[in-house]
Design an enzyme around this catalytic site. Sequence first.
Site, PDB file in Angstrom:
ATOM      1  N   ILE A  14      -6.530   1.194 -27.247  1.00 19.30           N
ATOM      2  CA  ILE A  14      -7.738   1.691 -27.774  1.00 19.30           C
ATOM      3  C   ILE A  14      -7.434   2.005 -29.241  1.00 19.30           C
ATOM      4  O   ILE A  14      -8.182   2.177 -30.249  1.00 19.30           O
ATOM      5  CB  ILE A  14      -8.132   3.309 -27.183  1.00 19.30           C
ATOM      6  CG1 ILE A  14      -9.364   3.766 -27.519  1.00 19.30           C
ATOM      7  CG2 ILE A  14      -6.840   4.047 -27.328  1.00 19.30           C
ATOM      8  CD1 ILE A  14     -10.455   2.696 -27.146  1.00 19.30           C
ATOM      9  N   SER A  36       5.406   4.060 -31.863  1.00 16.88           N
ATOM     10  CA  SER A  36       5.116   3.496 -30.667  1.00 16.88           C
ATOM     11  C   SER A  36       6.425   2.794 -30.177  1.00 16.88           C
ATOM     12  O   SER A  36       7.251   2.106 -31.125  1.00 16.88           O
ATOM     13  CB  SER A  36       4.143   2.230 -30.980  1.00 16.88           C
ATOM     14  OG  SER A  36       3.276   2.088 -29.853  1.00 16.88           O
ATOM     15  N   LYS A  90      -9.080  10.935 -25.061  1.00 18.84           N
ATOM     16  CA  LYS A  90      -9.447  11.514 -24.059  1.00 18.84           C
ATOM     17  C   LYS A  90      -8.543  10.943 -22.699  1.00 18.84           C
ATOM     18  O   LYS A  90      -8.263   9.782 -22.794  1.00 18.84           O
ATOM     19  CB  LYS A  90     -11.029  11.521 -23.395  1.00 18.84           C
ATOM     20  CG  LYS A  90     -11.335  10.101 -23.586  1.00 18.84           C
ATOM     21  CD  LYS A  90     -10.981   8.731 -23.045  1.00 18.84           C
ATOM     22  CE  LYS A  90     -11.146   8.926 -21.450  1.00 18.84           C
ATOM     23  NZ  LYS A  90     -10.906   7.452 -20.791  1.00 18.84           N
ATOM     24  N   ASP A 168     -10.464   7.956 -15.056  1.00 16.80           N
ATOM     25  CA  ASP A 168     -10.164   7.529 -16.419  1.00 16.80           C
ATOM     26  C   ASP A 168     -11.605   6.885 -17.283  1.00 16.80           C
ATOM     27  O   ASP A 168     -11.917   7.565 -18.202  1.00 16.80           O
ATOM     28  CB  ASP A 168      -9.301   6.287 -16.693  1.00 16.80           C
ATOM     29  CG  ASP A 168      -8.904   6.082 -18.122  1.00 16.80           C
ATOM     30  OD1 ASP A 168      -8.193   6.857 -18.777  1.00 16.80           O
ATOM     31  OD2 ASP A 168      -9.434   4.975 -18.566  1.00 16.80           O
TER      32      ASP A 168
HETATM   33  P1  NAP Z   1      -2.310   1.245 -23.605  1.00 16.99           P
HETATM   34  O1  NAP Z   1      -3.207   0.130 -23.936  1.00 16.99           O
HETATM   35  O2  NAP Z   1      -1.564   1.195 -22.418  1.00 16.99           O
HETATM   36  O3  NAP Z   1      -1.957   2.083 -24.938  1.00 16.99           O
HETATM   37  C1  NAP Z   1      -1.141   3.155 -24.753  1.00 16.99           C
HETATM   38  C2  NAP Z   1       0.168   2.833 -25.734  1.00 16.99           C
HETATM   39  O4  NAP Z   1       0.857   4.157 -25.431  1.00 16.99           O
HETATM   40  C3  NAP Z   1       0.785   1.699 -24.979  1.00 16.99           C
HETATM   41  O5  NAP Z   1       0.498   0.480 -25.691  1.00 16.99           O
HETATM   42  C4  NAP Z   1       2.388   2.070 -25.331  1.00 16.99           C
HETATM   43  O6  NAP Z   1       2.793   1.588 -26.496  1.00 16.99           O
HETATM   44  C5  NAP Z   1       2.245   3.718 -25.534  1.00 16.99           C
HETATM   45  N1  NAP Z   1       2.965   4.675 -24.701  1.00 16.99           N
HETATM   46  C6  NAP Z   1       3.905   5.478 -24.787  1.00 16.99           C
HETATM   47  N2  NAP Z   1       4.231   5.914 -23.667  1.00 16.99           N
HETATM   48  C7  NAP Z   1       3.856   5.277 -22.826  1.00 16.99           C
HETATM   49  C8  NAP Z   1       3.783   5.293 -21.380  1.00 16.99           C
HETATM   50  N3  NAP Z   1       4.796   6.267 -20.657  1.00 16.99           N
HETATM   51  N4  NAP Z   1       3.327   4.411 -20.530  1.00 16.99           N
HETATM   52  C9  NAP Z   1       2.436   3.414 -21.154  1.00 16.99           C
HETATM   53  N5  NAP Z   1       2.472   3.189 -22.490  1.00 16.99           N
HETATM   54  C10 NAP Z   1       2.801   4.360 -23.213  1.00 16.99           C
HETATM   55  O7  NAP Z   1      -3.606   2.344 -23.098  1.00 16.99           O
HETATM   56  P2  NAP Z   1      -5.112   2.700 -23.758  1.00 16.99           P
HETATM   57  O8  NAP Z   1      -6.047   1.710 -23.144  1.00 16.99           O
HETATM   58  O9  NAP Z   1      -4.912   2.194 -25.173  1.00 16.99           O
HETATM   59  O10 NAP Z   1      -5.305   4.148 -23.330  1.00 16.99           O
HETATM   60  C11 NAP Z   1      -4.696   5.218 -23.790  1.00 16.99           C
HETATM   61  C12 NAP Z   1      -5.506   6.439 -23.924  1.00 16.99           C
HETATM   62  O11 NAP Z   1      -6.723   6.047 -24.642  1.00 16.99           O
HETATM   63  C13 NAP Z   1      -5.879   6.988 -22.577  1.00 16.99           C
HETATM   64  O12 NAP Z   1      -5.808   8.025 -22.515  1.00 16.99           O
HETATM   65  C14 NAP Z   1      -7.110   6.312 -22.182  1.00 16.99           C
HETATM   66  O13 NAP Z   1      -8.131   6.959 -21.413  1.00 16.99           O
HETATM   67  C15 NAP Z   1      -7.792   6.296 -23.646  1.00 16.99           C
HETATM   68  N6  NAP Z   1      -8.937   5.435 -23.875  1.00 16.99           N
HETATM   69  C16 NAP Z   1      -8.709   4.106 -23.722  1.00 16.99           C
HETATM   70  C17 NAP Z   1     -10.014   3.428 -23.787  1.00 16.99           C
HETATM   71  C18 NAP Z   1      -9.788   1.962 -23.552  1.00 16.99           C
HETATM   72  O14 NAP Z   1     -10.864   1.141 -23.480  1.00 16.99           O
HETATM   73  N7  NAP Z   1      -8.795   1.243 -23.251  1.00 16.99           N
HETATM   74  C19 NAP Z   1     -11.009   3.823 -24.104  1.00 16.99           C
HETATM   75  C20 NAP Z   1     -11.201   4.899 -24.506  1.00 16.99           C
HETATM   76  C21 NAP Z   1      -9.990   5.775 -24.576  1.00 16.99           C
HETATM   77  P3  NAP Z   1       4.262   1.266 -26.738  1.00 16.99           P
HETATM   78  O15 NAP Z   1       4.941   0.515 -25.520  1.00 16.99           O
HETATM   79  O16 NAP Z   1       4.514   0.633 -28.035  1.00 16.99           O
HETATM   80  O17 NAP Z   1       5.063   2.614 -26.900  1.00 16.99           O
END
Ligand code: NAP
Length: 308
Positions: A14, A36, A90, A168
């Site tokens: 995101i 990160s 969120k 989610d």
């Molecule tokens: P994601 O792709 O997994 O990204 C989260 C990033 O946070 C990871 O790439 C990771 O980067 C870092 N991180 C730090 N601690 C972590 C842990 N314990 N486990 C996994 N990753 C960790 O997730 P995302 O989809 O971007 O979602 C993140 C938040 O945004 C969530 O709350 C989600 O509900 C919200 N969101 C997502 C979307 C969507 O479409 N994906 C839309 C709206 C909101 P490093 O490995 O480099 O630390």
Amino acid sequence: MSSIRLAIVGLGKIARDQHLGAIEATDGIDLVAVASRNAKLEGVHCFSDIHELLASGIEIDAISLCTPPQGRFEQAQAALLANKHVMLEKPPGATIAEVFALDQLAQKQGKSLFATWHSREAAAVEPARKLLSERKVRSVHVEWKEDVRHWHPGQAWIWEPGGLGVFDPGINALSIVTRIMPESFHLTASELSFPANRAAPIAANLTFASASGIAVTAEFDWRQTGPQTWDIRVETEEGPVVLTHGGSRLLVDGTAQIVEEDREYRNLYRHFVSLVNAGRSDTDFSPLVHVADAFMLGRRNVVEAFED
Ligand code: NAP
């Protein structure tokens, strides 16, 4: 007023899909750093986590947390204790108590805390809210059905305790309904389907009631392949009001209304800039409260194991 110097924590899906472009397009805020564990971004300071960022001494005013909800509390707490304003993706946290604690800490520190709900910024939401405030609502039905393999590939955290599973995306629907409904409502029944090998549900059926007797029902399902469904249908005495495509399109009494381009994250950052400049916070946790209630009242069904 000088520009807010911002750091993003958690450069994942995101952050890359939405936050970077929205920050770039917003006056009054500049991205100066990223923290990160694995990812880096050219042109800004890069750190492996928030503690390294805060200890580095580089000048930042605010932190946008784009990490998974588990662990977000410690990061937000560290940011506030270091006198930074905080914007939360969120859901705002993994538990109810922790988000209220953060709210109190932000007040104590005199810093802005913004619990964002990006779906509330979808184009149809504000017009629907205005319209429903002038109509007599009879019932609301939410259908939020998508393909988890498409939208969350390889995201292990989403299936862990605190990851919320199908809530989610489902919490996005609840963030819209809590905004557009003319009165509050509360959960009365919840049925949750957990894959045999996972700690979070893949589907949920929810029933709510309002004080005046408006029935609100919701079906969330992560097993939908093919066309995806993100619809909210409101029956009113004057005719149906329907939000489709996640709140970006509106049909009133069967007629499609004007649709605007997607500005969800640009609106969020514009609002964050105005909150920081006004010394205010914006922390409506009601969608998370409904999700917590769904777990509290939930009847648990075990369904087929889920493999990525
Ligand atoms: P994601 O792709 O997994 O990204 C989260 C990033 O946070 C990871 O790439 C990771 O980067 C870092 N991180 C730090 N601690 C972590 C842990 N314990 N486990 C996994 N990753 C960790 O997730 P995302 O989809 O971007 O979602 C993140 C938040 O945004 C969530 O709350 C989600 O509900 C919200 N969101 C997502 C979307 C969507 O479409 N994906 C839309 C709206 C909101 P490093 O490995 O480099 O630390």
